[in-house]
Design a protein around this motif. Structure first.
Motif, mmCIF file in Angstrom:
data_model
loop_
_atom_site.group_PDB
_atom_site.id
_atom_site.type_symbol
_atom_site.label_atom_id
_atom_site.label_comp_id
_atom_site.label_asym_id
_atom_site.label_seq_id
_atom_site.Cartn_x
_atom_site.Cartn_y
_atom_site.Cartn_z
ATOM 1 N N LEU A 30 1.003 -1.142 0.104
ATOM 2 C CA LEU A 30 -0.039 -0.084 0.112
ATOM 3 C C LEU A 30 0.864 1.034 -0.011
ATOM 4 C CD1 LEU A 30 -2.579 1.457 -0.012
ATOM 5 C CD2 LEU A 30 -2.621 1.107 2.541
ATOM 6 N N PHE A 31 1.968 1.123 0.810
ATOM 7 C CA PHE A 31 2.755 2.371 0.666
ATOM 8 C C PHE A 31 3.473 2.490 -0.604
ATOM 9 C CE2 PHE A 31 7.319 4.140 0.934
ATOM 10 C CZ PHE A 31 6.853 5.095 1.737
ATOM 11 N N ASN A 32 3.790 1.488 -1.342
ATOM 12 C CA ASN A 32 4.253 1.479 -2.872
ATOM 13 C C ASN A 32 3.208 2.376 -3.664
ATOM 14 O OD1 ASN A 32 5.377 1.210 -5.442
ATOM 15 N ND2 ASN A 32 6.136 -0.940 -4.707
ATOM 16 N N VAL A 33 1.835 1.678 -3.679
ATOM 17 C CA VAL A 33 0.659 2.352 -4.355
ATOM 18 C C VAL A 33 0.541 3.693 -4.060
ATOM 19 C CG1 VAL A 33 -1.739 2.295 -4.349
ATOM 20 C CG2 VAL A 33 -0.560 0.189 -4.197
ATOM 21 N N VAL A 34 0.640 4.263 -2.859
ATOM 22 C CA VAL A 34 0.562 5.774 -2.521
ATOM 23 C C VAL A 34 1.563 6.468 -3.066
ATOM 24 C CG1 VAL A 34 0.478 7.448 -0.503
ATOM 25 C CG2 VAL A 34 -0.857 5.196 -0.352
ATOM 26 N N ILE A 35 2.645 5.882 -2.767
ATOM 27 C CA ILE A 35 3.837 6.585 -3.722
ATOM 28 C C ILE A 35 3.532 6.660 -5.119
ATOM 29 C CG2 ILE A 35 6.300 6.503 -4.165
ATOM 30 C CD1 ILE A 35 5.486 7.463 -1.404
ATOM 31 N N SER A 36 3.101 5.828 -5.723
ATOM 32 C CA SER A 36 2.625 5.649 -7.195
ATOM 33 C C SER A 36 1.931 6.889 -7.551
ATOM 34 C CB SER A 36 2.449 4.459 -7.735
ATOM 35 O OG SER A 36 1.875 4.459 -8.947
ATOM 36 N N TRP A 37 0.711 7.034 -6.642
ATOM 37 C CA TRP A 37 -0.107 8.022 -6.793
ATOM 38 C C TRP A 37 0.507 9.462 -6.684
ATOM 39 C CZ3 TRP A 37 -4.588 8.002 -9.504
ATOM 40 C CH2 TRP A 37 -5.278 6.751 -9.411
ATOM 41 N N THR A 38 1.122 9.610 -5.815
ATOM 42 C CA THR A 38 1.910 10.966 -5.372
ATOM 43 C C THR A 38 2.819 11.394 -6.627
ATOM 44 O OG1 THR A 38 3.468 10.115 -4.001
ATOM 45 C CG2 THR A 38 1.780 10.726 -2.761
ATOM 46 N N GLU A 39 3.517 10.227 -7.209
ATOM 47 C CA GLU A 39 4.382 10.510 -8.169
ATOM 48 C C GLU A 39 3.424 10.887 -9.685
ATOM 49 O OE1 GLU A 39 8.116 9.535 -8.634
ATOM 50 O OE2 GLU A 39 7.496 10.299 -6.834
#
Length: 421
Positions: A120-129
């Motif tokens: 989920l942390f990876n998913v959130v970072i992908s969205w912020t990118e």
């Protein structure tokens, strides 16, 4: 000499391995090495060793590793390449090593929650990118990513598969969660990952799995509806006609939603402007003109694999022989895409059939069959295994997940944590 009880340490390292999986190769390797040492020195593992040797999945993993090892002595390629492939498949050891330490629900829940949190942390970072709020993408992948957020800590093929794993894990946890707050958290994680794969990611691996995951969830819902009706009929005097009508409504709802998913998938695949549509366009263009493009390469590798199987279908060519053999076929090719050689056919089934012949093809099918049988157990573990085997067995049609690092480890870690002893 009495061996120490090291179950808690093994589980801690497993949690560390799962937390590292979306981010750090080094973390996975360090925790993985510790798991091997601690498990083999633990009282718990040796106390169930006789039962492990009767477990179908453990026997299949041993047979797979034995087949790969024997293949190093008769390879058609360089011995170093054979040893490299053997090293890639050693991750299968983690299934028999982990099974004894994760037979309690609380330990399985902890492992899946750690994995989901990391993903989920990876998913959130992908969205912020994607929105331009952060710029932490690994520089090694920026040259290949065509959109922000497509490749954060891994390349888009790996990231797409891991996000689909998060959907499976989150759905299974949410399905059996009683607390409202946690249920919202789990379903929120699933929706964030699904929408990311659909709109943020450029890679097609995850996108191709989205319809399959939708059908899996629909199937889980329909089966649960049927179970609820049977349970209600057993304990409550329900009118047979009312029960039949309810089952019929559920059946029609399932059929309608399944047709909607299949229709949307077909439309996407046939529309050139969509990512799935471009995949088909690339294949058509490559086969017609010989052009070297992403999907054309895959089809060419599959074509070479089928040619090799037709020449040596019984015992195969040995471990690590794919590059040498595809180079020989490439020498006589007449098109740019035909001149390509590879160590990876991008199809796990073809990889086993080319290297190990009929025994290899049978054993990889048995591996997924036993994986699927593990999904027959009740509760969260069974549902997670059913979802996992669907995306892994389907994804292995156009990728070689056991050869790949993060994809292969996600496959064996989920099996080791969730399969029954």
């Amino acid at each position: 000499m009495t061996l120490p009880a090291l179950g808690r340490a093994v589980r801690f390292c497993t949690y560390g391995m799962m937390a590292s999986l979306p981010f750090a190769v080094g973390g996975v390797n360090v925790f993985g090495t510790l798991i091997i040492l601690l498990a083999l020195l633990s009282r718990e593992w040796w106390s169930v060793f006789p039962r492990l040797m009767r477990n179908p999945m453990v026997l299949i993993c041993i047979a797979m590793l034995l087949l790969v090892w024997l293949g190093t002595f008769r390879t058609a390629g360089p011995h170093q390449e054979a040893l490299n492939v053997l090293n890639r498949y050693h991750k299968l050891l983690f299934i028999p090593l982990l099974i004894p330490f994760f037979q309690q629900l609380k330990h399985r829940m902890m492992a899946l929650n750690v994995l989901l949190g990391a993903l989920l942390f990876n998913v959130v970072i992908s969205w912020t990118e994607f929105f331009g709020w952060t710029h932490v993408s690994d520089q090694a992948y920026l040259g290949t990513a065509t959109a922000p957020g497509d490749s954060v800590f891994h390349q888009h093929i790996t990231q797409g598969l891991l996000f689909c794993v998060s959907m499976v894990v989150g759905s299974a946890l949410a399905w059996f969660e009683k607390t409202r707050g946690r249920k919202i958290y789990y379903w929120g994680a699933v929706l964030l990952a699904a929408s990311n794969v659909a709109w943020v990611m450029v890679g097609k691996t995850g996108k191709a799995m989205l319809p399959l995951l939708a059908l899996w969830l629909l199937g889980e819902w329909w089966v649960s509806q049927k179970r609820e009706k049977k349970r209600a009929e057993a304990f409550v005097h329900t009118s047979p006609n009312a029960s039949l009508g309810s089952v019929t409504r559920s059946k029609w709802m399932f059929a309608g939603l399944a047709l909607l998913v299949l229709g949307a998938t077909t439309w996407s695949a046939l529309t050139p402007s969509t990512m799935l549509g471009t995949a088909f366009q690339e294949v058509v263009k490559s086969r017609a003109t010989g052009q070297d493009n992403s999907q054309g390469e895959r089809v060419e590798f599959w074509h070479k694999g089928l040619i090799l199987i037709s020449h040596e279908s019984w015992l195969g060519y040995g471990t690590g022989s794919v590059l040498t053999l595809t180079r020989k076929l490439a020498e006589t090719a007449q098109t740019p895409v035909g001149h390509l050689a590879t160590t990876n056919l991008h199809d796990e089934y073809l990889m086993w059939a080319v290297q190990f012949g009929l025994p290899g093809a049978l054993i990889i099918l048995l591996f997924f069959f036993v994986y699927w049988r593990g999904g027959k157990q009740a509760g969260m573990a069974g549902m997670a295994l059913r979802g996992a085997v669907m995306i892994f067995s389907f994804g292995c049609l156009y990728n070689s997940f056991l050869v790949d690092f993060a994809e292969g480890y996600s496959m064996v870690l989920l099996a080791g944590v969730l399969l029954p002893l």
